[in-house]
Design a protein around this motif. Structure first.
Motif, PDB file in Angstrom:
ATOM      1  N   PHE A   1       0.834  -1.200   0.000  1.00  0.00           N
ATOM      2  CA  PHE A   1       0.000   0.000   0.000  1.00  0.00           C
ATOM      3  C   PHE A   1       0.874   1.258   0.000  1.00  0.00           C
ATOM      4  O   PHE A   1       0.609   2.206  -0.750  1.00  0.00           O
ATOM      5  N   VAL A   2       1.911   1.261   0.839  1.00  0.00           N
ATOM      6  CA  VAL A   2       2.808   2.421   0.906  1.00  0.00           C
ATOM      7  C   VAL A   2       3.521   2.616  -0.430  1.00  0.00           C
ATOM      8  O   VAL A   2       3.648   3.741  -0.931  1.00  0.00           O
ATOM      9  N   ASN A   3       3.987   1.525  -1.040  1.00  0.00           N
ATOM     10  CA  ASN A   3       4.664   1.630  -2.338  1.00  0.00           C
ATOM     11  C   ASN A   3       3.734   2.197  -3.404  1.00  0.00           C
ATOM     12  O   ASN A   3       4.147   3.015  -4.241  1.00  0.00           O
ATOM     13  N   ALA A   4       2.486   1.769  -3.370  1.00  0.00           N
ATOM     14  CA  ALA A   4       1.520   2.277  -4.342  1.00  0.00           C
ATOM     15  C   ALA A   4       1.226   3.755  -4.095  1.00  0.00           C
ATOM     16  O   ALA A   4       1.099   4.551  -5.034  1.00  0.00           O
ATOM     17  N   ALA A   5       1.127   4.135  -2.802  1.00  0.00           N
ATOM     18  CA  ALA A   5       0.812   5.524  -2.467  1.00  0.00           C
ATOM     19  C   ALA A   5       1.950   6.474  -2.829  1.00  0.00           C
ATOM     20  O   ALA A   5       1.718   7.646  -3.140  1.00  0.00           O
ATOM     21  N   THR A   6       3.191   5.975  -2.790  1.00  0.00           N
ATOM     22  CA  THR A   6       4.346   6.843  -3.074  1.00  0.00           C
ATOM     23  C   THR A   6       4.797   6.745  -4.529  1.00  0.00           C
ATOM     24  O   THR A   6       5.782   7.392  -4.906  1.00  0.00           O
ATOM     25  N   PHE A   7       4.115   5.940  -5.341  1.00  0.00           N
ATOM     26  CA  PHE A   7       4.551   5.732  -6.724  1.00  0.00           C
ATOM     27  C   PHE A   7       4.586   7.052  -7.505  1.00  0.00           C
ATOM     28  O   PHE A   7       5.597   7.403  -8.116  1.00  0.00           O
ATOM     29  N   VAL A   8       3.468   7.791  -7.477  1.00  0.00           N
ATOM     30  CA  VAL A   8       3.392   9.036  -8.248  1.00  0.00           C
ATOM     31  C   VAL A   8       4.372  10.085  -7.730  1.00  0.00           C
ATOM     32  O   VAL A   8       5.145  10.660  -8.512  1.00  0.00           O
ATOM     33  N   PRO A   9       4.388  10.371  -6.393  1.00  0.00           N
ATOM     34  CA  PRO A   9       5.374  11.363  -5.935  1.00  0.00           C
ATOM     35  C   PRO A   9       6.813  10.938  -6.175  1.00  0.00           C
ATOM     36  O   PRO A   9       7.670  11.776  -6.467  1.00  0.00           O
ATOM     37  N   ARG A  10       7.083   9.619  -6.088  1.00  0.00           N
ATOM     38  CA  ARG A  10       8.458   9.153  -6.317  1.00  0.00           C
ATOM     39  C   ARG A  10       8.906   9.461  -7.743  1.00  0.00           C
ATOM     40  O   ARG A  10      10.004   9.993  -7.956  1.00  0.00           O
TER      41      ARG A  10
END
Length: 434
Positions: A259-268
């Motif tokens: 979930f965290v990886n998916a949530a940070t995908f766009v900002p990353r």
């Protein structure tokens, strides 16, 4: 009666491709200068990361175009045209620092005004902690390396001042002596004082005038400026690199990790794209600054010395390998001979390193120059290709040396560096192998 000169003719073999004579030296690769057989027997060094790989691709993309601009400028065609990239880079840098400032303001407001909820102060503290990590930091003098000031090495600083005057700038406030095969300049402290990093692994393998050229190149960064070294841009690049590290995906062991990886995908990827954009906007100007610094090296130490310095840069990998070999050999001897063996290894380390570099034949330098042109060798991912730097330096006209480094001056500076040479030889011998 024929008198022998006493010098043995170099051993040769026939090239398997064209039949030309190929010099044979067991220390180096056999190769043919006529047809380039075996000129590049090794594999290219792997890229250390996506950012560095992108920088090298950009350096190759600019390549001959930027070098040609610099050669036209040297021939009297006027300075290279400037574009809006510097203005855009400054704007992006201000935006990045603005985000950090926004974190500070938001964090303070949450801590001051959110006590009733109990949650907002915690979030505010987290935001302030993040802003603290992202904030631009002034460079500090290292505590684990010899630092020389004017009172410690007056003749060395006199030489630096003279080189600075020859290229239109001033000297430095501190010289940090390191064992590496490297040299650099930067500002340090809140007041932005000037620091020169002088790596003995590079300094000790250079002939006297090439040392002047090295100082001319490094001080040339102060004389001509470099947008990537400016506090505004350098701080923004640092902040974006930290953001990229913070947002890096974690191993998807649990559902929460995914979930965290998916949530940070766009900002990353937004941060990654912004970092690449800032790199693209600043790299061309930064590489132009390297060429201008090379021109300063030629003015201070002579064109011949500046070109020779470029050749020495090609063997830095061999120099670093030799330092590691010395360390490993001393560790092995130390197991049998103890402290006495290590002391013997430390004594004369830098002289042995200079002999190692001085023994590299011209045939090997020519091979390395051709390999550099094939691979696009550069000192690091932010520097232009070394073979282009050499070409541009040689095309700028034959400059005589404005600063001479020899005789009593060289002996006096060697004496001033002697304590640092001793302590750093000890570090190389005892620590580098590990």
């Amino acid at each position: 009666m024929e008198i022998s000169s006493g010098v043995a003719a170099p051993e040769t073999r026939k090239c398997p491709e064209c039949g030309s004579a190929v010099p044979v030296d067991e220390r180096y690769a056999d190769w043919c200068s006529a047809c380039d057989w075996n000129v590049d027997p090794g594999a290219a060094d792997p890229e250390p990361g996506r950012i560095a790989a992108a920088r090298r691709r950009l350096a190759q993309e600019y390549g001959d175009q930027l070098a040609a601009e610099m050669e036209r400028a040297a021939d009297g065609g006027g300075p290279p045209a400037r574009d809006t990239a510097t203005v855009l880079a400054s704007g992006i840098s201000l935006l990045v620092h603005g985000m950090t400032a926004l974190l500070v303001v938001t964090g303070v407001l949450l801590v001051v005004l959110g006590w009733e909820t109990g949650v907002q102060p915690v979030i505010g503290v987290l935001l302030l902690g993040t802003a603290s990590v992202l904030r631009p930091r002034p460079v500090r003098l290292p505590k684990d390396a010899p630092v020389l000031y004017r009172a410690d090495a007056p003749r060395l600083f006199e030489l630096i001042d003279e080189v600075g005057a020859a290229i239109g700038t001033t000297g430095v406030d501190a010289v940090v002596v390191a064992p590496d095969a490297n040299a650099a300049v930067t500002g340090y402290g809140l007041r932005g004082r000037r620091m020169l990093l002088l790596g003995l692994g590079l300094w000790e393998i250079l002939p006297p005038q090439q040392r002047v050229a090295l100082l001319g190149h490094e001080l040339g960064h102060f004389a001509h400026g470099d947008i990537r070294r400016a506090r505004l841009t350098h701080g923004a690049l640092h902040s974006l690199s930290v953001w990229l590290h913070v947002l890096a995906p974690m191993p998807a062991v649990r559902l929460l990790d995914r979930f965290v990886n998916a949530a940070t995908f766009v900002p990353r990827w937004a941060v990654y794209g912004l970092l690449l954009l800032l790199d693209r906007l600043t790299l061309r100007a930064s590489q132009r600054a390297e060429y201008l610094a090379d021109a300063s090296a030629a003015r201070a130490g002579s064109t011949e010395a500046a070109v020779g310095l470029m050749d020495r840069l090609l063997i830095l990998g061999s120099v670093e390998a030799e330092l590691r070999r010395e360390s490993v050999a001393a560790q092995m001897l130390g197991g049998r001979g103890g402290r006495e063996a290590r002391d013997r290894a430390e004594e004369g380390l830098w002289e042995r390193l200079a002999l190692h570099a001085g023994a590299v034949p011209e045939h090997e330098y020519e091979r390395l120059r051709r390999v550099a042109a094939r691979r696009g060798h550069s000192v690091d991912s932010t520097h232009p290709p070394t073979h282009l730097r050499r070409r541009v330096a040689a095309s700028g006209g034959s400059h005589p040396a404005q600063v001479v480094y020899e005789g009593p001056r060289a002996a006096a500076i060697a004496a001033e560096l002697a304590p640092a040479r001793t302590s750093l030889a000890r570090r190389v011998i005892r620590d580098l192998a590990g």
